[in-house]
Enzyme design. Structure first.
Site, PDB file in Angstrom:
ATOM      1  N   HIS A 171       0.850  -1.199   0.000  1.00  0.00           N
ATOM      2  CA  HIS A 171       0.000   0.000   0.000  1.00  0.00           C
ATOM      3  C   HIS A 171       0.883   1.245   0.000  1.00  0.00           C
ATOM      4  O   HIS A 171       1.260   1.746  -1.046  1.00  0.00           O
ATOM      5  CB  HIS A 171      -0.938  -0.079   1.206  1.00  0.00           C
ATOM      6  CG  HIS A 171      -2.022   0.938   1.243  1.00  0.00           C
ATOM      7  ND1 HIS A 171      -2.260   1.834   0.230  1.00  0.00           N
ATOM      8  CD2 HIS A 171      -2.961   1.217   2.198  1.00  0.00           C
ATOM      9  CE1 HIS A 171      -3.284   2.612   0.546  1.00  0.00           C
ATOM     10  NE2 HIS A 171      -3.723   2.261   1.738  1.00  0.00           N
TER      11      HIS A 171
ATOM     12  N   HIS B 246       0.468   0.313 -12.614  1.00  0.00           N
ATOM     13  CA  HIS B 246      -0.520   0.583 -11.566  1.00  0.00           C
ATOM     14  C   HIS B 246      -1.692  -0.369 -11.701  1.00  0.00           C
ATOM     15  O   HIS B 246      -2.097  -0.701 -12.816  1.00  0.00           O
ATOM     16  CB  HIS B 246      -1.018   2.033 -11.631  1.00  0.00           C
ATOM     17  CG  HIS B 246      -1.663   2.485 -10.358  1.00  0.00           C
ATOM     18  ND1 HIS B 246      -2.988   2.264 -10.092  1.00  0.00           N
ATOM     19  CD2 HIS B 246      -1.145   3.111  -9.276  1.00  0.00           C
ATOM     20  CE1 HIS B 246      -3.272   2.749  -8.900  1.00  0.00           C
ATOM     21  NE2 HIS B 246      -2.177   3.264  -8.366  1.00  0.00           N
TER      22      HIS B 246
ATOM     23  N   ASP C  93       4.658   7.157  -7.368  1.00  0.00           N
ATOM     24  CA  ASP C  93       5.697   6.807  -6.395  1.00  0.00           C
ATOM     25  C   ASP C  93       7.095   6.972  -6.966  1.00  0.00           C
ATOM     26  O   ASP C  93       8.049   7.225  -6.234  1.00  0.00           O
ATOM     27  CB  ASP C  93       5.493   5.373  -5.895  1.00  0.00           C
ATOM     28  CG  ASP C  93       4.271   5.283  -5.023  1.00  0.00           C
ATOM     29  OD1 ASP C  93       4.140   6.135  -4.130  1.00  0.00           O
ATOM     30  OD2 ASP C  93       3.426   4.409  -5.248  1.00  0.00           O
TER      31      ASP C  93
HETATM   32  N1  CMC Z   1       8.016  -4.184 -13.999  1.00  0.00           N
HETATM   33  C1  CMC Z   1       8.025  -5.140 -14.964  1.00  0.00           C
HETATM   34  N2  CMC Z   1       6.933  -5.755 -15.436  1.00  0.00           N
HETATM   35  C2  CMC Z   1       5.758  -5.389 -14.916  1.00  0.00           C
HETATM   36  C3  CMC Z   1       5.655  -4.414 -13.922  1.00  0.00           C
HETATM   37  C4  CMC Z   1       6.835  -3.787 -13.459  1.00  0.00           C
HETATM   38  N3  CMC Z   1       6.785  -2.847 -12.521  1.00  0.00           N
HETATM   39  N4  CMC Z   1       4.366  -4.248 -13.580  1.00  0.00           N
HETATM   40  C5  CMC Z   1       3.664  -5.097 -14.343  1.00  0.00           C
HETATM   41  N5  CMC Z   1       4.499  -5.793 -15.159  1.00  0.00           N
HETATM   42  C6  CMC Z   1       4.108  -6.754 -16.178  1.00  0.00           C
HETATM   43  C7  CMC Z   1       3.610  -8.063 -15.595  1.00  0.00           C
HETATM   44  O1  CMC Z   1       4.680  -8.969 -15.412  1.00  0.00           O
HETATM   45  C8  CMC Z   1       2.628  -8.501 -16.644  1.00  0.00           C
HETATM   46  O2  CMC Z   1       3.347  -9.028 -17.728  1.00  0.00           O
HETATM   47  P1  CMC Z   1       2.691 -10.185 -18.663  1.00  0.00           P
HETATM   48  O3  CMC Z   1       1.448  -9.593 -19.254  1.00  0.00           O
HETATM   49  O4  CMC Z   1       3.750 -10.505 -19.668  1.00  0.00           O
HETATM   50  O5  CMC Z   1       2.413 -11.325 -17.735  1.00  0.00           O
HETATM   51  C9  CMC Z   1       1.998  -7.185 -17.123  1.00  0.00           C
HETATM   52  O6  CMC Z   1       2.997  -6.198 -16.880  1.00  0.00           O
HETATM   53  C10 CMC Z   1       0.708  -6.829 -16.391  1.00  0.00           C
HETATM   54  O7  CMC Z   1       1.008  -6.735 -15.009  1.00  0.00           O
HETATM   55  P2  CMC Z   1       0.049  -7.154 -13.820  1.00  0.00           P
HETATM   56  O8  CMC Z   1       0.874  -7.790 -12.755  1.00  0.00           O
HETATM   57  O9  CMC Z   1      -1.116  -7.926 -14.360  1.00  0.00           O
HETATM   58  O10 CMC Z   1      -0.472  -5.784 -13.358  1.00  0.00           O
HETATM   59  P3  CMC Z   1      -1.180  -5.560 -11.982  1.00  0.00           P
HETATM   60  O11 CMC Z   1      -2.273  -4.583 -12.226  1.00  0.00           O
HETATM   61  O12 CMC Z   1      -1.547  -6.832 -11.338  1.00  0.00           O
HETATM   62  O13 CMC Z   1      -0.033  -4.908 -11.097  1.00  0.00           O
HETATM   63  C11 CMC Z   1       1.282  -3.341  -9.940  1.00  0.00           C
HETATM   64  C12 CMC Z   1       0.088  -3.552 -10.875  1.00  0.00           C
HETATM   65  C13 CMC Z   1       1.316  -1.873  -9.514  1.00  0.00           C
HETATM   66  C14 CMC Z   1       1.145  -4.210  -8.678  1.00  0.00           C
HETATM   67  C15 CMC Z   1       2.565  -3.700 -10.724  1.00  0.00           C
HETATM   68  O14 CMC Z   1       2.635  -2.917 -11.893  1.00  0.00           O
HETATM   69  C16 CMC Z   1       3.802  -3.515  -9.878  1.00  0.00           C
HETATM   70  O15 CMC Z   1       4.148  -4.390  -9.087  1.00  0.00           O
HETATM   71  N6  CMC Z   1       4.508  -2.345 -10.007  1.00  0.00           N
HETATM   72  C17 CMC Z   1       5.677  -2.084  -9.224  1.00  0.00           C
HETATM   73  C18 CMC Z   1       5.284  -1.648  -7.821  1.00  0.00           C
HETATM   74  C19 CMC Z   1       4.757  -0.231  -7.753  1.00  0.00           C
HETATM   75  O16 CMC Z   1       5.334   0.701  -8.296  1.00  0.00           O
HETATM   76  N7  CMC Z   1       3.647  -0.043  -7.023  1.00  0.00           N
HETATM   77  C20 CMC Z   1       3.066   1.278  -6.777  1.00  0.00           C
HETATM   78  C21 CMC Z   1       1.823   1.508  -7.518  1.00  0.00           C
HETATM   79  S1  CMC Z   1       1.160   3.154  -7.143  1.00  0.00           S
HETATM   80  C22 CMC Z   1       0.696   3.045  -5.483  1.00  0.00           C
HETATM   81  C23 CMC Z   1      -0.646   3.643  -5.150  1.00  0.00           C
HETATM   82  O17 CMC Z   1      -1.385   4.139  -5.995  1.00  0.00           O
HETATM   83  O18 CMC Z   1      -0.992   3.597  -3.943  1.00  0.00           O
END
Ligand code: CMC
Length: 423
Positions: A260, A301, A359
């Site tokens: 979070h 995100h 972030d």
């Molecule tokens: N680096 C590399 N690959 C990524 C990343 C990343 N940061 N984020 C997503 N992907 C890839 C993921 O592996 C997947 O690839 P494929 O389609 O080939 O399997 C694709 O992109 C879709 O990702 P997802 O995991 O389905 O996306 P999600 O919506 O489940 O995850 C997230 C979103 C924010 C958890 C993820 O992007 C992440 O872990 N980012 C890094 C952590 C981060 O910066 N978090 C802060 C978000 S802002 C906080 C807030 O608003 O409070």
């Protein structure tokens, strides 16, 4: 127009009404199911609207975030955090007289009880600042229990003003305690963000308007994000009619988790791990490798799938701060810029809409300003305070029920106790 949804279960058919949203998705009202002995199953609340609210609207696909209908970009560029606090709490931007009254109320409430110095001294210098801030906010319940009647509108507003006024003081005390330095008292003549920065760094340097503006913008951009985990926690705790400072400290605990509020800290950890500009390509390759768990922190995100509207305005402030501090050539920040350029040009990131999120830019900005990484989530706490307290106030302003989810029980069927010598 509202439609009905029909569900059939065990040979029975139940009609469920839909409720119409002013923006975004309508919802199916499942409250009638309990009378039929049916529960819905939705771990993590992915498909559940836990309440109705008039405070914040997000459209992740379109990259829209609005507080009370005002786009975040306009608020971040034209407003200030205290005005946004009034907006979130009361539903409208303040008139000049209302704004002056709020500024005065915040100035009057910034001090914390003298005994609070002892509370901080009770923690070791290395204690995590989120632990200190959570304890200090929770401690306000001890000071304001008898004089807070949560059923009275004026008491709720007074509570909101106290929390918005005191959280910068408490956050700065946590910072100063961790740095082994004596506390600096609030200065009511300074603006909200400037006062916070002055309580952190006032004995070392003047606070520049550019840096105060960037910090104020970080507060605005974090001020609310509808029913996220910490806000839902505040609502859930508050639904028991507990002391509001206790409910808010529950929200602070929920925010602390890396899933979070901890992501901007993770950005800096990642930059430190990469360590050198020459390693950027190697780490980008790791991020793209499906067999490697490494991800680029600060990219992508869950909700904003095209762009993070907060990141766009934060990027602007980030560059202003780096330029003013002459920090653009610092190795860590050069590394961050290189990473940003590669990720923006690489097909893997373009195809998946993985752009830098808030972030990424707030982490770099806070680092440049001299905020230690373990204080990043405290800065988020400071910004999110008006959101939490506005949701609590909104919930208590209309009829509400104690939050009490049910469960899908998968444990043992009834069985008889076996004495210990027979097991
Ligand atoms: N680096 C590399 N690959 C990524 C990343 C990343 N940061 N984020 C997503 N992907 C890839 C993921 O592996 C997947 O690839 P494929 O389609 O080939 O399997 C694709 O992109 C879709 O990702 P997802 O995991 O389905 O996306 P999600 O919506 O489940 O995850 C997230 C979103 C924010 C958890 C993820 O992007 C992440 O872990 N980012 C890094 C952590 C981060 O910066 N978090 C802060 C978000 S802002 C906080 C807030 O608003 O409070």
């Amino acid at each position: 127009m509202a439609e009905k949804v029909q569900i059939s279960i065990d040979g029975r058919t139940v009609d469920l009404p839909t409720l119409v949203a002013s923006e975004g998705a309508n919802v199916v009202d499942v409250r009638g199911l309990i009378a039929e002995g049916i529960y819905t199953y939705d771990p993590g609340f992915l498909s559940t609207a836990s309440c109705d609210s008039e405070i914040t609207y997000i459209d992740g696909g379109a990259g829209i975030l609005m507080y009370r209908g005002y786009p975040i970009e306009q608020l971040a560029k034209q407003s200030n955090h205290l005005e946004v606090c009034h907006l979130l709490l009361n539903g409208e931007l303040p008139s000049p007289a209302e704004y002056d009254a709020l500024v005065k109320s915040i100035a009057d409430n910034q001090d914390v009880d003298e005994q609070y110095q002892q509370l901080f001294n009770g923690f070791s210098q290395g204690a995590h600042p989120m632990a200190m801030v959570g304890a200090a906010v929770s401690g306000l319940a001890a000071l304001h229990h008898e004089d807070t009647d949560i059923t009275v509108h004026e008491d709720r507003v007074k509570t909101a003003h106290r929390l918005i006024a005191k959280i910068p003081t408490i956050a700065a005390m946590a910072f100063r305690h961790g740095a082994g330095k004596s506390f600096i008292a609030p200065d009511p003549s300074l603006g909200y963000a400037e006062n916070f920065l002055n309580m952190c760094f006032g004995d070392e340097r003047d606070i520049s308007p550019t840096i105060a503006k960037a910090m104020d913008r970080i507060f605005i951009l974090h001020a609310d994000h509808e029913q996220n985990a910490s806000t839902s926690t505040v609502r859930m705790a508050g639904s028991t009619d507990c002391n509001p400072y206790a409910a808010i400290s529950a929200g602070i605990s929920a925010l602390w988790g890396p899933a979070h509020g901890g992501a901007n800290e993770a950005v800096l950890d990642m930059l430190n791990e990469i360590g050198d500009e020459s390693k950027v390509e190697e780490y980008v390759a790791k991020a793209k490798d499906k067999d490697d768990p490494f991800k680029l922190m600060g990219f992508g995100h869950r909700v904003y799938k095209n762009f993070d509207p907060r990141a766009k305005v934060m990027e602007e402030s980030c560059h202003e701060v780096l330029e003013e501090l002459g920090a653009e050539d610092e190795p860590l920040l050069k590394l961050a810029k290189r990473l940003e350029t590669i990720a923006r040009e690489d097909d893997y990131f373009i195809e998946r809409n993985l752009y830098p999120n808030i972030d990424f830019y707030s982490g770099i900005t806070l680092q440049a300003v001299g905020i230690p990484t373990n204080l990043f989530t405290v800065i988020f706490t400071l910004g999110r305070m008006p959101g939490w307290i506005s949701h609590w106030h909104e919930m208590l302003s209309a009829p509400y029920k104690i939050a009490r989810p049910r469960q899908l029980y998968l444990g043992s069927n009834a069985r008889d106790y076996v004495a210990i010598d027979q097991r």
